[in-house]
Design a protein around this motif. Structure first.
Motif, PDB file in Angstrom:
ATOM      1  N   SER A 109      11.403 -15.604  -4.767  1.00 48.40           N
ATOM      2  CA  SER A 109      12.520 -15.794  -3.852  1.00 48.40           C
ATOM      3  C   SER A 109      13.015 -14.462  -3.336  1.00 48.40           C
ATOM      4  N   ASN A 110      13.268 -14.412  -2.046  1.00 46.54           N
ATOM      5  CA  ASN A 110      13.785 -13.170  -1.484  1.00 46.54           C
ATOM      6  C   ASN A 110      15.305 -13.093  -1.542  1.00 46.54           C
ATOM      7  N   GLY A 111      15.970 -14.136  -2.046  1.00 44.53           N
ATOM      8  CA  GLY A 111      17.416 -14.087  -2.167  1.00 44.53           C
ATOM      9  C   GLY A 111      18.060 -13.804  -0.833  1.00 44.53           C
ATOM     10  N   ALA A 112      18.815 -12.700  -0.769  1.00 48.71           N
ATOM     11  CA  ALA A 112      19.507 -12.352   0.475  1.00 48.71           C
ATOM     12  C   ALA A 112      18.604 -11.565   1.420  1.00 48.71           C
ATOM     13  N   LEU A 113      17.401 -11.277   0.991  1.00 48.65           N
ATOM     14  CA  LEU A 113      16.498 -10.461   1.810  1.00 48.65           C
ATOM     15  C   LEU A 113      15.727 -11.315   2.792  1.00 48.65           C
ATOM     16  N   ALA A 114      15.911 -11.063   4.069  1.00 46.88           N
ATOM     17  CA  ALA A 114      15.065 -11.671   5.088  1.00 46.88           C
ATOM     18  C   ALA A 114      13.740 -10.915   5.104  1.00 46.88           C
ATOM     19  N   PRO A 115      12.681 -11.529   5.633  1.00 46.29           N
ATOM     20  CA  PRO A 115      11.377 -10.851   5.636  1.00 46.29           C
ATOM     21  C   PRO A 115      11.413  -9.442   6.222  1.00 46.29           C
ATOM     22  N   ASP A 116      12.080  -9.261   7.360  1.00 48.21           N
ATOM     23  CA  ASP A 116      12.146  -7.925   7.954  1.00 48.21           C
ATOM     24  C   ASP A 116      12.907  -6.963   7.060  1.00 48.21           C
ATOM     25  N   ALA A 117      13.985  -7.465   6.439  1.00 44.77           N
ATOM     26  CA  ALA A 117      14.750  -6.622   5.524  1.00 44.77           C
ATOM     27  C   ALA A 117      13.917  -6.240   4.312  1.00 44.77           C
ATOM     28  N   LEU A 118      13.100  -7.179   3.839  1.00 44.34           N
ATOM     29  CA  LEU A 118      12.224  -6.887   2.707  1.00 44.34           C
ATOM     30  C   LEU A 118      11.242  -5.793   3.074  1.00 44.34           C
ATOM     31  N   ARG A 119      10.653  -5.898   4.254  1.00 49.67           N
ATOM     32  CA  ARG A 119       9.717  -4.864   4.685  1.00 49.67           C
ATOM     33  C   ARG A 119      10.399  -3.498   4.770  1.00 49.67           C
ATOM     34  N   ARG A 120      11.599  -3.481   5.326  1.00 44.88           N
ATOM     35  CA  ARG A 120      12.321  -2.211   5.451  1.00 44.88           C
ATOM     36  C   ARG A 120      12.653  -1.634   4.078  1.00 44.88           C
ATOM     37  N   ASN A 162       0.848  -1.196   0.000  1.00 47.30           N
ATOM     38  CA  ASN A 162       0.000   0.000   0.000  1.00 47.30           C
ATOM     39  C   ASN A 162       0.881   1.243   0.000  1.00 47.30           C
ATOM     40  N   GLY A 163       0.251   2.402   0.035  1.00 47.04           N
ATOM     41  CA  GLY A 163       1.006   3.648  -0.067  1.00 47.04           C
ATOM     42  C   GLY A 163       1.998   3.866   1.054  1.00 47.04           C
ATOM     43  N   ALA A 164       1.751   3.239   2.214  1.00 41.48           N
ATOM     44  CA  ALA A 164       2.650   3.381   3.365  1.00 41.48           C
ATOM     45  C   ALA A 164       3.777   2.358   3.342  1.00 41.48           C
ATOM     46  N   GLY A 165       3.737   1.450   2.368  1.00 41.23           N
ATOM     47  CA  GLY A 165       4.780   0.440   2.281  1.00 41.23           C
ATOM     48  C   GLY A 165       4.476  -0.852   3.002  1.00 41.23           C
ATOM     49  N   SER A 166       3.269  -1.020   3.504  1.00 45.61           N
ATOM     50  CA  SER A 166       2.882  -2.283   4.145  1.00 45.61           C
ATOM     51  C   SER A 166       2.562  -3.318   3.074  1.00 45.61           C
ATOM     52  N   LEU A 167       3.097  -4.527   3.227  1.00 41.26           N
ATOM     53  CA  LEU A 167       2.984  -5.540   2.189  1.00 41.26           C
ATOM     54  C   LEU A 167       1.557  -6.078   2.074  1.00 41.26           C
ATOM     55  N   LEU A 168       1.089  -6.149   0.833  1.00 38.53           N
ATOM     56  CA  LEU A 168      -0.236  -6.708   0.549  1.00 38.53           C
ATOM     57  C   LEU A 168      -0.119  -8.097  -0.075  1.00 38.53           C
ATOM     58  N   ALA A 169       0.931  -8.298  -0.886  1.00 35.62           N
ATOM     59  CA  ALA A 169       1.140  -9.593  -1.546  1.00 35.62           C
ATOM     60  C   ALA A 169       2.617  -9.697  -1.914  1.00 35.62           C
ATOM     61  N   THR A 170       3.153 -10.918  -1.856  1.00 36.04           N
ATOM     62  CA  THR A 170       4.536 -11.157  -2.248  1.00 36.04           C
ATOM     63  C   THR A 170       4.608 -12.414  -3.085  1.00 36.04           C
ATOM     64  N   PHE A 171       5.598 -12.446  -3.972  1.00 31.47           N
ATOM     65  CA  PHE A 171       5.785 -13.624  -4.817  1.00 31.47           C
ATOM     66  C   PHE A 171       7.264 -13.772  -5.125  1.00 31.47           C
ATOM     67  N   ASN A 185       9.443   8.843  -9.377  1.00 35.39           N
ATOM     68  CA  ASN A 185       8.683   7.664  -9.773  1.00 35.39           C
ATOM     69  C   ASN A 185       8.993   7.354 -11.237  1.00 35.39           C
ATOM     70  N   PRO A 186       9.615   6.219 -11.531  1.00 35.42           N
ATOM     71  CA  PRO A 186       9.991   5.091 -10.671  1.00 35.42           C
ATOM     72  C   PRO A 186      11.245   5.398  -9.847  1.00 35.42           C
ATOM     73  N   ALA A 187      11.648   4.407  -9.017  1.00 31.52           N
ATOM     74  CA  ALA A 187      12.798   4.637  -8.165  1.00 31.52           C
ATOM     75  C   ALA A 187      13.480   3.318  -7.821  1.00 31.52           C
ATOM     76  N   PHE A 188      14.739   3.435  -7.380  1.00 33.36           N
ATOM     77  CA  PHE A 188      15.535   2.309  -6.906  1.00 33.36           C
ATOM     78  C   PHE A 188      15.923   2.527  -5.449  1.00 33.36           C
ATOM     79  N   VAL A 189      16.025   1.442  -4.681  1.00 35.70           N
ATOM     80  CA  VAL A 189      16.670   1.468  -3.366  1.00 35.70           C
ATOM     81  C   VAL A 189      17.472   0.182  -3.228  1.00 35.70           C
ATOM     82  N   ASP A 190      18.484   0.194  -2.349  1.00 32.79           N
ATOM     83  CA  ASP A 190      19.254  -1.024  -2.094  1.00 32.79           C
ATOM     84  C   ASP A 190      18.381  -2.037  -1.368  1.00 32.79           C
ATOM     85  N   GLY A 191      18.549  -3.315  -1.752  1.00 30.89           N
ATOM     86  CA  GLY A 191      17.785  -4.358  -1.102  1.00 30.89           C
ATOM     87  C   GLY A 191      18.248  -4.617   0.315  1.00 30.89           C
TER      88      GLY A 191
END
Length: 207
Positions: free
Chosen positions: A55-66, A44-53, A79-85
């Motif tokens: 492999s997260n690779g090196a990303l742990a769930p908390d890291a993905l949320r962050r 959603n607009g605040a960054g709360s996860l609605l759906a995921t699909f 928009n668009p934009a990049f951030v480090d995983g």
């Protein structure tokens, strides 16, 4: 690749992250398969996860949320934009597009060779993301409606049971009244018969 994404998607659900219940992100992943996305996220607009699909690779769930929350903040500026995983990781990035004010679509990628070319995909990703967001919201609404229907059915069953109980109690009460009336009538007949016998006996002795 799809089988791997689907397998790890199940692990995501086990980790407490929302899965791709509508299949929308799986379809986008198929379209992006030449980029080998590690994970797709609808938020959603605040960054709360609605759906995921995927492999997260090196990303742990908390890291993905962050990472998705950082992306949401960045998308407010561009928009668009990049951030480090992962903080300090140079080979994994999260690319995303803002979906109006209602949400965002993020793609976790490794070894982004051509960011400019990737940004050219933004309009199509935005359209796909809006469709995915609508499907997720529709699915949630259907879930709420089904829950409401189940509640109504349960309440109806409760009312039916209460009505049946009330009818059974009324029938039992009526049967009890009928039995009591029959007993009174029987007692009256016994009394009348006894009185008649006593009168006949008295008359016999008088004669």
């Amino acid at each position: 690749m799809n089988s791997l994404l689907e397998t790890v998607d199940l692990l995501f659900a086990a980790e407490g992250l929302p899965g791709d219940s509508t299949g929308s992100l799986a379809e986008i992943a198929e379209w992006l398969k030449t980029l080998h996305p590690r994970c797709l996220v609808l938020a959603n607009g605040a960054g709360s996860l609605l759906a995921t699909f995927g492999s997260n690779g090196a990303l742990a769930p908390d890291a993905l949320r962050r990472a998705v929350k950082r992306l949401a903040a960045r998308l407010a500026e561009e928009n668009p934009a990049f951030v480090d995983g992962v903080p300090g990781s140079a080979d994994e990035q999260v690319f995303g597009v803002r979906l109006d004010l209602c949400g965002l679509l993020a793609v976790v990628l490794s070894d982004v060779e051509d960011p400019i070319a990737l940004k050219r995909l933004a309009p199509v990703l935005r359209s796909c993301g809006l469709l995915a967001l609508k499907r997720v919201k529709d699915s949630e609404e259907i879930g709420r409606l089904k829950a409401a229907v189940r509640q109504l059915i349960a309440e109806q069953d409760t009312l039916k049971a209460a009505h049946a109980k009330a009818i059974a109690e009324a029938v039992a009460e009526q049967e009890q009244r009928v039995r009591e009336e029959q007993q009174r009538e029987a007692m009256q007949k016994v009394c009348q018969a006894t009185e008649a016998a006593n009168r006949a006996k008295s008359e016999f002795w008088r004669t």
